[in-house]
Design a protein around this motif. Structure first.
Motif, PDB file in Angstrom:
ATOM      1  N   ILE A 130       0.888  -1.167   0.000  1.00  0.00           N
ATOM      2  CA  ILE A 130       0.000   0.000   0.000  1.00  0.00           C
ATOM      3  C   ILE A 130       0.921   1.211   0.000  1.00  0.00           C
ATOM      4  CG2 ILE A 130      -1.775   1.273   1.258  1.00  0.00           C
ATOM      5  CD1 ILE A 130      -2.712  -1.436   2.330  1.00  0.00           C
ATOM      6  N   ILE A 131       0.914   1.898  -1.127  1.00  0.00           N
ATOM      7  CA  ILE A 131       1.888   2.969  -1.343  1.00  0.00           C
ATOM      8  C   ILE A 131       1.160   4.310  -1.414  1.00  0.00           C
ATOM      9  CG2 ILE A 131       3.628   3.896  -2.930  1.00  0.00           C
ATOM     10  CD1 ILE A 131       4.149   0.945  -3.763  1.00  0.00           C
ATOM     11  N   ALA A 132       1.498   5.199  -0.485  1.00  0.00           N
ATOM     12  CA  ALA A 132       0.993   6.569  -0.539  1.00  0.00           C
ATOM     13  C   ALA A 132       1.991   7.388  -1.351  1.00  0.00           C
ATOM     14  CB  ALA A 132       0.862   7.134   0.870  1.00  0.00           C
ATOM     15  N   ILE A 133       1.478   8.162  -2.292  1.00  0.00           N
ATOM     16  CA  ILE A 133       2.338   8.998  -3.137  1.00  0.00           C
ATOM     17  C   ILE A 133       2.053  10.460  -2.777  1.00  0.00           C
ATOM     18  CG2 ILE A 133       3.014   9.575  -5.501  1.00  0.00           C
ATOM     19  CD1 ILE A 133       1.812   6.846  -6.348  1.00  0.00           C
ATOM     20  N   ILE A 134       3.064  11.112  -2.233  1.00  0.00           N
ATOM     21  CA  ILE A 134       2.901  12.499  -1.795  1.00  0.00           C
ATOM     22  C   ILE A 134       3.872  13.387  -2.567  1.00  0.00           C
ATOM     23  CG2 ILE A 134       2.161  11.770   0.516  1.00  0.00           C
ATOM     24  CD1 ILE A 134       4.968  12.666   1.535  1.00  0.00           C
ATOM     25  N   LEU A 194      -2.099   1.892  -4.799  1.00  0.00           N
ATOM     26  CA  LEU A 194      -1.278   3.101  -4.913  1.00  0.00           C
ATOM     27  C   LEU A 194      -2.206   4.285  -4.792  1.00  0.00           C
ATOM     28  CD1 LEU A 194       0.316   0.843  -6.687  1.00  0.00           C
ATOM     29  CD2 LEU A 194       1.577   2.798  -7.543  1.00  0.00           C
ATOM     30  N   LEU A 195      -1.861   5.200  -3.912  1.00  0.00           N
ATOM     31  CA  LEU A 195      -2.791   6.263  -3.553  1.00  0.00           C
ATOM     32  C   LEU A 195      -2.085   7.616  -3.558  1.00  0.00           C
ATOM     33  CD1 LEU A 195      -5.712   6.102  -1.564  1.00  0.00           C
ATOM     34  CD2 LEU A 195      -4.040   7.217  -0.139  1.00  0.00           C
ATOM     35  N   VAL A 196      -2.453   8.460  -4.512  1.00  0.00           N
ATOM     36  CA  VAL A 196      -1.967   9.844  -4.495  1.00  0.00           C
ATOM     37  C   VAL A 196      -2.818  10.589  -3.477  1.00  0.00           C
ATOM     38  CG1 VAL A 196      -1.804  12.000  -5.800  1.00  0.00           C
ATOM     39  CG2 VAL A 196      -1.159   9.848  -6.882  1.00  0.00           C
ATOM     40  N   THR A 197      -2.172  11.195  -2.472  1.00  0.00           N
ATOM     41  CA  THR A 197      -2.956  11.785  -1.388  1.00  0.00           C
ATOM     42  C   THR A 197      -2.270  13.000  -0.776  1.00  0.00           C
ATOM     43  OG1 THR A 197      -4.091  11.303   0.701  1.00  0.00           O
ATOM     44  CG2 THR A 197      -1.957  10.247   0.392  1.00  0.00           C
ATOM     45  N   HIS A 198      -3.127  13.887  -0.210  1.00  0.00           N
ATOM     46  CA  HIS A 198      -2.607  15.006   0.591  1.00  0.00           C
ATOM     47  C   HIS A 198      -2.844  14.729   2.078  1.00  0.00           C
ATOM     48  CE1 HIS A 198      -1.843  17.370  -2.945  1.00  0.00           C
ATOM     49  NE2 HIS A 198      -3.068  17.140  -3.374  1.00  0.00           N
ATOM     50  N   GLU A 199      -3.404  13.567   2.382  1.00  0.00           N
ATOM     51  CA  GLU A 199      -3.721  13.233   3.775  1.00  0.00           C
ATOM     52  C   GLU A 199      -2.503  12.572   4.422  1.00  0.00           C
ATOM     53  OE1 GLU A 199      -6.616  14.036   5.220  1.00  0.00           O
ATOM     54  OE2 GLU A 199      -7.274  14.925   3.333  1.00  0.00           O
ATOM     55  N   MET A 200      -1.693  13.368   5.097  1.00  0.00           N
ATOM     56  CA  MET A 200      -0.436  12.851   5.636  1.00  0.00           C
ATOM     57  C   MET A 200      -0.663  11.831   6.758  1.00  0.00           C
ATOM     58  SD  MET A 200       1.838  14.158   3.751  1.00  0.00           S
ATOM     59  CE  MET A 200       1.108  14.912   2.313  1.00  0.00           C
ATOM     60  N   GLY A 201      -1.701  12.063   7.564  1.00  0.00           N
ATOM     61  CA  GLY A 201      -1.998  11.114   8.641  1.00  0.00           C
ATOM     62  C   GLY A 201      -2.327   9.740   8.076  1.00  0.00           C
TER      63      GLY A 201
END
Length: 242
Positions: free
Chosen positions: A29-33, A190-197
């Motif tokens: 599960i990859i967050a892309i910031i 894979l999730l492009v997100t602005h939700e840092m938490g």
């Protein structure tokens, strides 16, 4: 599961993806910031060929999806995408939105599609909305329907392109909790997100992208608590202290 090597994407003189090479394992599960314009959404769109890269390889389950003889629609059955603005069909009710793709592609009979849709509506907490038209749904409900629709195809990978950025703050939590639930199902996301938490608590890897490159690929703990990259430090400082 996904091996990406030397990936480039240009729009005229603008280099949007600049020589990206990375491996993604099943169940990651990859967050892309990263800052706007860093190439995050384009990177996702290249993985399911909504954008065609100018160069490089994307190998999924030992097949280079950029080979010209590949069936793009067949590929997209295994890689679902959830968009920022839901993209539901306005002229179809919730149940019809869910059943359309699997029935049209012959993956499921109409009866099996309806059964599966009802199970997924229960999963996203909207079992009472099957006959509702999209315009009567809140933004959070639309996005939960969009996630259920993505799951109808039994994908191996789900790509989320800023799934909460068009939502009111109180609706963000309800969508993120659904994504958190999916973590238990060993789906690759894979999730492009602005939700840092969310990136911190749900992802097992975080990519920091800027100027078309993956500048940092770390565990959330390492990336947020011990950032080494100067550009990442600047970004986190702005985002976490605004």
């Amino acid at each position: 599961m996904i091996e990406i090597s030397n990936l480039y994407k240009n729009y005229g003189d603008l280099v949007v993806l600049n020589d990206i090479s990375v491996n993604i394992k099943k169940g990651d599960i990859i967050a892309i910031i990263g800052p706007s314009g860093g190439g995050k959404s384009t990177f996702l769109r290249c993985i399911n060929l909504l954008e065609r890269p100018d160069n490089g390889k994307i190998i999924i389950n030992n097949k280079n999806i950029l080979d010209k003889d590949n069936n793009v629609n067949h590929l997209r059955q295994k890689i679902s995408m959830v968009f920022q603005h839901f993209n539901l069909f306005a002229n179809k009710n919730v149940l019809e939105n869910l059943c359309l793709a699997p029935v049209t592609t012959g993956i499921l009979s109409k009866e099996r599609a309806i059964n599966k849709a009802r199970i997924l509506l229960k999963k996203v907490g909207l079992v009472d909305k099957e006959n509702t038209m999209p315009y009567k749904l809140s933004g959070g409900q639309k996005q939960r329907i969009a996630i259920a629709r993505a799951l109808m195809m039994s994908p191996e990978v789900i790509l989320f392109d800023e799934p909460t950025s068009a939502l009111d703050p109180e609706m963000i939590g309800e969508v993120l909790s659904i994504i958190k639930e999916l973590k238990k199902e060993n789906l690759t996301m894979l999730l492009v997100t602005h939700e840092m938490g969310f990136a911190k608590n749900v992802a097992n890897r975080v990519f920091f992208m800027d100027k078309g490159k993956i500048m940092v690929d770390e565990s959330p703990k390492e990336l947020f608590e011990n950032p080494q990259n100067t550009r990442l430090k600047e970004f986190l400082n702005k985002v976490l202290n605004h």
